[in-house]
Design a protein around this motif. Structure first.
Motif, PDB file in Angstrom:
ATOM      1  N   ASN A 197       8.870  -0.633   9.076  1.00  0.00           N
ATOM      2  CA  ASN A 197       8.535  -1.389  10.747  1.00  0.00           C
ATOM      3  C   ASN A 197       8.238  -3.024   9.657  1.00  0.00           C
ATOM      4  OD1 ASN A 197       7.015  -0.555  12.929  1.00  0.00           O
ATOM      5  ND2 ASN A 197       6.850   0.567  11.831  1.00  0.00           N
ATOM      6  N   GLY A 198       8.527  -3.416   8.307  1.00  0.00           N
ATOM      7  CA  GLY A 198       8.141  -4.370   7.895  1.00  0.00           C
ATOM      8  C   GLY A 198       7.510  -4.434   6.839  1.00  0.00           C
ATOM      9  N   MET A 199       6.956  -3.558   6.497  1.00  0.00           N
ATOM     10  CA  MET A 199       5.505  -3.701   5.345  1.00  0.00           C
ATOM     11  C   MET A 199       6.056  -3.355   4.160  1.00  0.00           C
ATOM     12  SD  MET A 199       2.726  -5.063   6.491  1.00  0.00           S
ATOM     13  CE  MET A 199       2.260  -5.527   8.906  1.00  0.00           C
ATOM     14  N   LYS A 200       5.464  -3.734   3.006  1.00  0.00           N
ATOM     15  CA  LYS A 200       6.268  -2.941   1.719  1.00  0.00           C
ATOM     16  C   LYS A 200       4.429  -2.575   1.046  1.00  0.00           C
ATOM     17  CE  LYS A 200       8.169  -4.792  -1.845  1.00  0.00           C
ATOM     18  NZ  LYS A 200       8.116  -5.825  -3.008  1.00  0.00           N
ATOM     19  N   PRO A 201       4.822  -1.154   0.906  1.00  0.00           N
ATOM     20  CA  PRO A 201       3.440  -0.628   0.558  1.00  0.00           C
ATOM     21  C   PRO A 201       3.463  -0.726  -1.155  1.00  0.00           C
ATOM     22  CG  PRO A 201       5.777   0.988   0.911  1.00  0.00           C
ATOM     23  CD  PRO A 201       6.478  -0.281   1.290  1.00  0.00           C
ATOM     24  N   ASN A 202       2.081  -0.543  -1.243  1.00  0.00           N
ATOM     25  CA  ASN A 202       1.283  -1.447  -2.668  1.00  0.00           C
ATOM     26  C   ASN A 202       1.047  -0.357  -3.267  1.00  0.00           C
ATOM     27  OD1 ASN A 202      -0.521  -0.722  -1.055  1.00  0.00           O
ATOM     28  ND2 ASN A 202      -1.517  -3.448  -0.617  1.00  0.00           N
ATOM     29  N   ASP A 203       0.098  -0.710  -4.406  1.00  0.00           N
ATOM     30  CA  ASP A 203      -0.437   0.435  -5.374  1.00  0.00           C
ATOM     31  C   ASP A 203      -1.423   0.734  -4.540  1.00  0.00           C
ATOM     32  OD1 ASP A 203       0.271  -0.269  -8.109  1.00  0.00           O
ATOM     33  OD2 ASP A 203      -0.874  -2.158  -7.319  1.00  0.00           O
ATOM     34  N   GLY A 204      -1.957   0.295  -3.478  1.00  0.00           N
ATOM     35  CA  GLY A 204      -3.329   1.235  -2.056  1.00  0.00           C
ATOM     36  C   GLY A 204      -2.577   2.303  -1.919  1.00  0.00           C
ATOM     37  N   THR A 205      -0.657   2.291  -1.438  1.00  0.00           N
ATOM     38  CA  THR A 205      -0.440   2.885  -1.060  1.00  0.00           C
ATOM     39  C   THR A 205      -0.288   4.301  -1.573  1.00  0.00           C
ATOM     40  OG1 THR A 205       1.566   1.599   0.261  1.00  0.00           O
ATOM     41  CG2 THR A 205       1.765   3.829   0.805  1.00  0.00           C
ATOM     42  N   MET A 206      -0.361   3.969  -3.463  1.00  0.00           N
ATOM     43  CA  MET A 206       0.119   5.333  -4.322  1.00  0.00           C
ATOM     44  C   MET A 206      -1.340   5.620  -4.445  1.00  0.00           C
ATOM     45  SD  MET A 206       3.663   4.466  -4.880  1.00  0.00           S
ATOM     46  CE  MET A 206       4.176   5.410  -6.045  1.00  0.00           C
ATOM     47  N   ALA A 207      -2.217   4.933  -4.396  1.00  0.00           N
ATOM     48  CA  ALA A 207      -3.561   5.467  -4.818  1.00  0.00           C
ATOM     49  C   ALA A 207      -3.759   6.047  -3.548  1.00  0.00           C
ATOM     50  CB  ALA A 207      -4.606   4.574  -4.859  1.00  0.00           C
ATOM     51  N   SER A 208      -3.394   6.684  -2.258  1.00  0.00           N
ATOM     52  CA  SER A 208      -3.927   7.148  -0.924  1.00  0.00           C
ATOM     53  C   SER A 208      -2.744   8.599  -0.903  1.00  0.00           C
ATOM     54  CB  SER A 208      -2.800   6.189  -0.286  1.00  0.00           C
ATOM     55  OG  SER A 208      -4.165   5.246   0.389  1.00  0.00           O
ATOM     56  N   LEU A 209      -1.318   7.999  -1.905  1.00  0.00           N
ATOM     57  CA  LEU A 209      -0.631   9.409  -1.882  1.00  0.00           C
ATOM     58  C   LEU A 209      -1.057  10.421  -3.515  1.00  0.00           C
ATOM     59  CD1 LEU A 209       2.640   8.376  -2.076  1.00  0.00           C
ATOM     60  CD2 LEU A 209       1.658   9.348  -0.191  1.00  0.00           C
ATOM     61  N   LEU A 210      -1.849   9.946  -4.504  1.00  0.00           N
ATOM     62  CA  LEU A 210      -2.215  10.133  -5.502  1.00  0.00           C
ATOM     63  C   LEU A 210      -3.159  12.290  -4.921  1.00  0.00           C
ATOM     64  CD1 LEU A 210      -2.581  10.298  -8.599  1.00  0.00           C
ATOM     65  CD2 LEU A 210      -4.585   9.479  -8.119  1.00  0.00           C
ATOM     66  N   PRO A 211      -4.037  11.900  -4.207  1.00  0.00           N
ATOM     67  CA  PRO A 211      -4.242  13.559  -3.631  1.00  0.00           C
ATOM     68  C   PRO A 211      -3.689  14.526  -3.699  1.00  0.00           C
ATOM     69  CG  PRO A 211      -5.952  11.811  -2.827  1.00  0.00           C
ATOM     70  CD  PRO A 211      -4.397  11.282  -3.214  1.00  0.00           C
TER      71      PRO A 211
END
Length: 643
Positions: A197-211
């Motif tokens: 959908n044209g959105m680039k994952p960012n550090d917040g995306t990676m932080a959300s994945l960590l758990p």
């Protein structure tokens, strides 16, 4: 002019000491004291400094409160994790007929998320719909986060789908929802949709994945790698996620390389990084990197920290460095069951069963209650050391004193314990009395014992069960073939090879790792891709000559290879562990211990060779295979030739 000056000073959010001085001066001036705008500025300044109690005092002094003032107070509570107070303040606002707006709802939804309070969250959602704010981006993001934290992922996804113009926060909130509930693959699917959908994952995306990082498909790992590499200005959390993905998916070498790359980029690791990367160092026996990390931890005051200390023990233990593991263990301020179990397991895997049992009893005396995993460790230690009496005592203690229901791992340890002692019939009787169906580990332990003690009858029973339970596990076919080979039943050996071919079973290639100068070198059988291959093979030929002078005869009957009989001796000579050992001999000073990790069991020929090489070169050679540690020194192995 005075009001404007104070407003400018408060906008800068001064340090708490300056803020309190400004507050005192405002209180002394009746005109300033009644200024609502300054009151709101004070609230925001105190809230930003984490002083919600003082923020509340200022709030209580404001006589007329509008929605903006209530919002500041709710936000102060929510941002400082006083979630119950935030919800109470929201209720007070509604009771005072102050109508919430689009800025009120994200804060109160954050409080609901923090508490996991679905009941209030549903009530707030109903109010949002009645006020027509359900299409608002910020409110929608808050709803996605709230439903995700409360485990209502279907509702969270419905809200996400209804947000007309999503931003990165919208997608990250949904990623966090799946991740919070341990659904790593689903979280990655949202990341894919986000990119689509044209959105680039960012550090917040990676932080959300960590758990939720866990074992996943190779396609998903490659997707995370691409996502990570395409990000700009990656923060520490993103590096932590990528390291964790590698470690959880048994890509330890890639994890260590990435950690070293992170250091080169000037990113300073935190305790999460350390606790993630140390297991990878242990898997590879990359003790030099591990020691460097240990030094970093001590130098930067990251100790005491239980998770880091446990990871250090595990790393040293897996690298065969028992003294270093014990030093970490001994200086710990506090220990949990994991700490004790790791140390017990370390002794057990190295054949030091008496030390393992002694430590197990010491753990009990310390007041800690051993769990089922602790009993697996001590039973395994007894098995590796041949401590039949002690193992039976521990098993009885587990089932009677602690009333722990045995799991397949405990049964496998007991079968291995009995088998090592040569009590094959008793081991088989134990299996037949098990309250649950034996799994492949149980039958595998029995088959190994039958191979050592040449018990053909029971060995065939174990083999038959293994062929049904694990028809694709090549290692079991190798064991079966070895039993037939020892008995001289060569037709049956051929039958096993044909059976493997018919079933499409392929022998997993042996891989051996050895660390040199903070880099892990990997060898395959017959490997000639290494830059030093010519030198390695020259030295190996010389070494084999010395071994033969010392009485070495290649054990061609002990391993199953898809090569012709006359080629077996040549094939055995270039097994991966032999190449790794020779590489280490060439590149390290005389007397330096050699540490090898192997992805399979060490074959009989390599075991004989390692014993002889240790004597010829005067080197201690530590090999960790899938079953245990082999400490070779002066021609002797700690396993007692049973593994």
């Amino acid at each position: 002019m005075v009001e404007k000056l104070y407003t400018q000073l408060l906008d800068k959010i001064p340090d708490i000491k300056t803020l309190k001085k400004l507050h005192s001066k405002i209180l002394l001036d009746p005109k300033l004291c009644s200024n609502i705008a300054l009151g709101v500025k004070l609230m925001r300044a105190y809230s930003a400094r984490g002083h919600s109690i003082i923020t509340r005092h200022v709030f209580d002094k404001i006589p007329e409160r509008n929605v903006s003032i209530f919002n500041v107070m709710i936000r102060s509570y929510a941002n400082n994790k006083l979630y119950s107070d935030a919800i109470c303040m929201f209720r007070t606002m509604c009771e005072n007929d102050v109508k919430p707006d689009q800025y009120s709802f994200p804060c109160v939804l954050k409080a609901c998320s923090g508490l996991g309070n679905l009941r209030v969250g549903l009530q707030v959602h109903g109010l949002i719909i009645r006020m027509g704010l359900d299409m608002n981006l910020f409110v929608g993001n808050g709803l996605v986060a709230m439903y995700g934290k409360c485990g209502r992922l279907v509702e969270a996804r419905c809200v996400l789908d209804e947000i007309p113009r999503k931003d990165v926060v919208s997608w990250n909130s949904m990623v966090a929802g799946y991740s919070h509930n341990g659904m790593f693959d689903d979280a990655l699917e949202i990341c894919r949709n986000m990119e689509f959908n044209g959105m680039k994952p960012n550090d917040g995306t990676m932080a959300s994945l960590l758990p939720s990082v866990s074992n996943t498909t190779i396609e998903n790992v490659e997707f995370v790698i691409d996502m990570f590499r395409n990000m700009e200005g990656k923060d520490l959390v993103s590096w932590n996620v990528m390291i964790s993905v590698y470690v959880k998916n048994s890509m330890s070498n890639d994890a260590v390389k990435l950690y070293l790359e992170m250091e080169t980029c000037g990113i300073r690791p935190d305790v999460i990084t350390i606790a993630s990367i140390l297991p990878a160092c242990g898997d590879l026996s990359a003790v030099l990197v591990g020691k460097r990390i240990h030094y970093y931890v001590e130098r930067n005051g990251l100790l005491p920290n239980l998770s880091v200390e446990n990871a250090l023990i595990d790393m040293y233990a897996k690298s065969g460095c028992l003294d270093e593991a014990r030093k970490v263990f001994d200086v710990m301020h506090s220990r949990d069951v994991i700490s004790w179990t790791s140390m017990i397991s370390a002794y057990g895997a190295s054949g030091q069963g008496h030390n393992a049992v002694e430590l197990f009893h010491k753990m009990q005396r310390s007041g800690l209650v051993p769990d089922s995993i602790a009993f697996v460790s001590v039973l395994s230690a007894c098995s590796h050391a041949g401590l039949l009496k002690e193992g039976k005592f521990c098993y009885k203690m587990m089932t009677e004193k602690y009333e722990i229901v045995p799991r397949p791992e405990h049964f496998a340890c007991m079968v291995d314990l009995l088998g090592r002692a040569g009590q094959i019939d008793e081991a088989y009787s134990f299996i037949k009395k098990m309250p649950v169906a034996p799994n492949e580990r149980v039958w595998g332990a029995l088959l190994s014992a039958c191979r050592v003690y040449n018990n053909m009858d029971i060995g065939l029973v174990a083999a038959d069960n293994l062929c049904q339970l694990a028809p694709k596990q090549s290692g079991y076919y190798v064991l079966i073939s070895n039993i037939f080979a020892k008995a001289g039943r060569w037709k049956d050996v051929t039958t096993i090879r044909l059976l493997m071919k018919d079933r499409g079973v392929k022998k997993i290639p042996g891989i051996s790792n050895v660390e040199l100068n903070n880099q892990v070198h990997t060898f395959l059988a017959g490997d000639r891709l290494h830059p030093q291959s010519d030198k390695i093979y020259e030295e190996l030929e010389v070494l084999v000559g010395k071994m033969k002078d010392a009485g070495y005869v290649p054990e061609t009957d002990g391993a199953l290879h898809d090569v012709e009989e006359e080629d077996k001796e040549t094939h055995l000579a270039v097994h991966s562990e032999k190449l790794a050992i020779v590489f280490a001999i060439i590149n390290t000073e005389p007397g330096t211990p050699i540490r090898i990790t192997k992805n399979l069991r060490v074959c009989g020929d390599c075991h004989i060779a390692a014993k002889l090489i240790s004597k010829i070169t005067g080197r201690a050679i530590i090999v960790r295979d899938t079953n245990r540690f082999h400490h070779f020194q002066n021609g002797i192995c700690t396993c007692g030739d049973y593994w």
